[in-house]
Design an enzyme around this catalytic site. Sequence first.
Site, short mmCIF file in Angstrom:
data_model
loop_
_atom_site.label_atom_id
_atom_site.label_comp_id
_atom_site.label_asym_id
_atom_site.label_seq_id
_atom_site.Cartn_x
_atom_site.Cartn_y
_atom_site.Cartn_z
N SER A 62 0.13 0.57 30.43
CA SER A 62 1.25 1.43 29.97
C SER A 62 2.09 0.62 28.86
O SER A 62 1.66 0.24 27.93
CB SER A 62 2.02 2.13 30.93
OG SER A 62 2.78 3.08 30.46
N ASP A 206 -2.62 7.55 31.33
CA ASP A 206 -2.01 6.32 31.61
C ASP A 206 -2.61 5.40 32.71
O ASP A 206 -2.98 6.13 33.81
CB ASP A 206 -0.41 6.53 31.95
CG ASP A 206 0.68 5.44 32.04
OD1 ASP A 206 0.14 4.28 32.41
OD2 ASP A 206 1.68 5.49 31.55
#
Length: 377
Positions: A62, A206
């Site tokens: 991320s 993500d």
Amino acid sequence: MSIAERITSPGKKKILTLDGGGIRGMITIEVLGKIEQLLRKQLNKGPDFVLADYFDFVAGTSTGAIIATCISLGMPVEDIKSFYTKNGRAMFDKAFLLNRLFFNKYKHEKLARKLRNTFGAKTTLGSDTLRTVLMMVMRNATTNSPWPISNNPFAKYNESVRRNTFPHDCNLDMPLWKLVRASTAAPTYFPPEVIKVGSKEFIFVDGGVTMYNNPAFQAFLMATVEPYNMNWQVGENNLLVVSVGTGYCANANKDLKPSEMNILYNASSIPSALMFAASNEQDFLCRVFGDCKAGDLIDREVRTMMGKQGPVSPKLFTYLRYDVELSRQELNVLCLKDILPENVQKMDSVDHMEELQRVGAAVAKKNVESRHFERFL
């Protein structure tokens, strides 16, 4: 030195791993700045010395994937900090109200544009502009599986022979910026990213919603487990793993009532809850298998694990963990009594980036010490 040469060259190896956590990556950047300054001093290097000169392998999930990519490209920490301070608000550009209610909280176009402009529209994962081994973690929603993807040229799906046998099906040909964008596509926050791999299209989100929001132990496995073909030597004096977190907030919901746990609450809180659980587990594994020289309490039962033995002896690597609990108590310890915990706990606290920087600087000052790196200077 090419990535292949960096992997196969003799000597001690150093791995840097960076957690996910949205704009709280500002905390990570401050810690990295202290590490970079410390290494320059310890190694008697000038301002041109950057983290890519020291670390052989950088991994991130991320927001950690953004920072890791910047490091692998040879950017000094000061430039990475400028990227975040200038673009933080653009990263969290609010979507229209109707879209926020039914789809995602933020638009992705500005973030995608920033990543494309910074890393290059035509730069691929296999680009020779990357100076270190780089791993990013994402979740393939199409196959419902985690994808830790790297530029390791010896990995099965990165081998150059695939370009001839399976045209356009070599991972190293994938656009770098798209992979970073995929790793940052937190569900409910950002739309997913679609990437074509060979003849197929996959939907990615993500990596924080996998077990690898903290990618430290996975990076260790990639560096040492035979099928990945890096085959780095283990041992406390041979391998260093430095793991940097984005802060956590174990008691953020201490006043929560059961009646408040509705669909909207769960949609906004579950991603961060998953990230905390995953980061904690990866951290614990690293402290069990590694010789932990820096790290806060995991919990009151196992504590820090420093000096403690487990199923592995001798330990397989030296391990450093830098993170912070974003609680009232800990902020007071850091002499940050004016900062409200709720202002720095959220992953999208773009209105409080300066406060996040102050937290990171305080964490770095308190925790990062030259003795932590003495085996690897």
